[in-house]
Design an enzyme around this catalytic site. Structure first.
Site, mmCIF file in Angstrom:
data_model
loop_
_atom_site.group_PDB
_atom_site.id
_atom_site.type_symbol
_atom_site.label_atom_id
_atom_site.label_comp_id
_atom_site.label_asym_id
_atom_site.label_seq_id
_atom_site.Cartn_x
_atom_site.Cartn_y
_atom_site.Cartn_z
ATOM 1 N N ASP A 15 53.818 76.563 -24.464
ATOM 2 C CA ASP A 15 53.817 75.214 -25.428
ATOM 3 C C ASP A 15 55.302 74.826 -25.938
ATOM 4 O O ASP A 15 56.247 75.779 -26.038
ATOM 5 C CB ASP A 15 53.113 75.434 -26.690
ATOM 6 N N ASP A 16 55.419 73.531 -25.884
ATOM 7 C CA ASP A 16 56.731 72.957 -26.837
ATOM 8 C C ASP A 16 57.753 72.768 -26.002
ATOM 9 O O ASP A 16 58.890 72.403 -26.488
ATOM 10 C CB ASP A 16 56.920 73.833 -27.798
ATOM 11 N N HIS A 65 51.236 67.850 -24.629
ATOM 12 C CA HIS A 65 51.455 68.305 -25.945
ATOM 13 C C HIS A 65 51.846 67.447 -26.921
ATOM 14 O O HIS A 65 52.306 67.786 -27.908
ATOM 15 C CB HIS A 65 52.269 69.678 -25.904
ATOM 16 N N HIS A 175 54.991 80.276 -26.298
ATOM 17 C CA HIS A 175 55.843 79.034 -26.621
ATOM 18 C C HIS A 175 57.277 79.244 -25.809
ATOM 19 O O HIS A 175 57.638 80.509 -25.447
ATOM 20 C CB HIS A 175 56.226 78.941 -27.896
#
Length: 214
Positions: A15-16, A65, A175
């Site tokens: 993620d991110d 996301h 992440h």
């Protein structure tokens, strides 16, 4: 949870990104011939565009996301969330030729932040809405714990994943934002051990096994 795999399956998710750590992760995945899913945010720089294209070209999955990942903005209302989601969807299509139908809510589908900014029922309305609009959202059932500190201890990341995986489907939360250098360092050890245990790696699609908190 649904669409339960009949084998020991790992879905590595990040993620991110994109960031410099995304590049390093892609290099590691290429070395081990492993595919993963990247739930990306908006990055309009030439670097960001290059990373999106590489993710797609190397056979990984891109998930949405949200463009901004700004909790105060995206969780202010249902309309604000969907606007931000669509902004990233359209941007990814213009850059990499893909319109992801897989989503991860920033903070997870049961995030208390959504209730804080948009009211107690906002996240429930959002999860229903995205499913009705033809998306699938994915939470996780294995956490690397790399988000509990800005830069988590490498051994905590390794142990958290290896202790929690099980037979069947494992959606692992990592992440790949700028501070997550120890996630990169932990990844080879995690992959090597999971391969030894006989796990197979796969990407998430709209029809994959999923975990829903809500």
């Amino acid at each position: 949870m649904n669409n339960f795999p009949d084998k020991k399956t790992i879905y590595l998710t990040f993620d991110d990104g994109p960031s410099k750590n995304t590049i390093k992760i892609l290099d590691i995945l290429k070395k081990y011939k492993v595919k993963a899913t990247f739930f990306v945010c908006g990055n309009t720089t030439e670097f960001g565009k290059k990373v999106y294209k590489r993710i797609v070209n190397e056979g990984h999955a891109i998930g949405n996301h949200t463009f901004s990942h700004n909790y105060k903005v995206i969780y202010s209302s249902e309309e604000a969330f969907l606007k931000d989601l669509k902004k990233l969807e359209n941007f990814l299509f213009s850059v990499a030729g893909v319109k992801p139908k897989i989503i991860r809510f920033p903070g997870g589908s049961n995030t208390s932040i959504g209730k804080k900014y948009g009211g107690i029922k906002l996240t429930e309305r959002l999860t229903t809405k995205v499913l009705l609009d033809g998306y699938q959202y994915f939470d996780w059932n294995v956490s690397s714990r790399d988000a509990t500190k800005v830069t988590q201890d490498k051994e905590i990341i390794i142990n958290s994943v290896l202790q929690d995986v099980k037979d069947g489907g494992n959606i692992v939360l990592f992440h790949d934002s700028w501070p997550k250098t120890t996630t990169v360092e932990a990844l080879p050890t995690i992959i090597e051990e999971l391969l030894k245990r006989g796990y197979r790696f796969d990407i998430l699609t709209k029809d994959s096994f999923y975990v829903h908190f809500l």
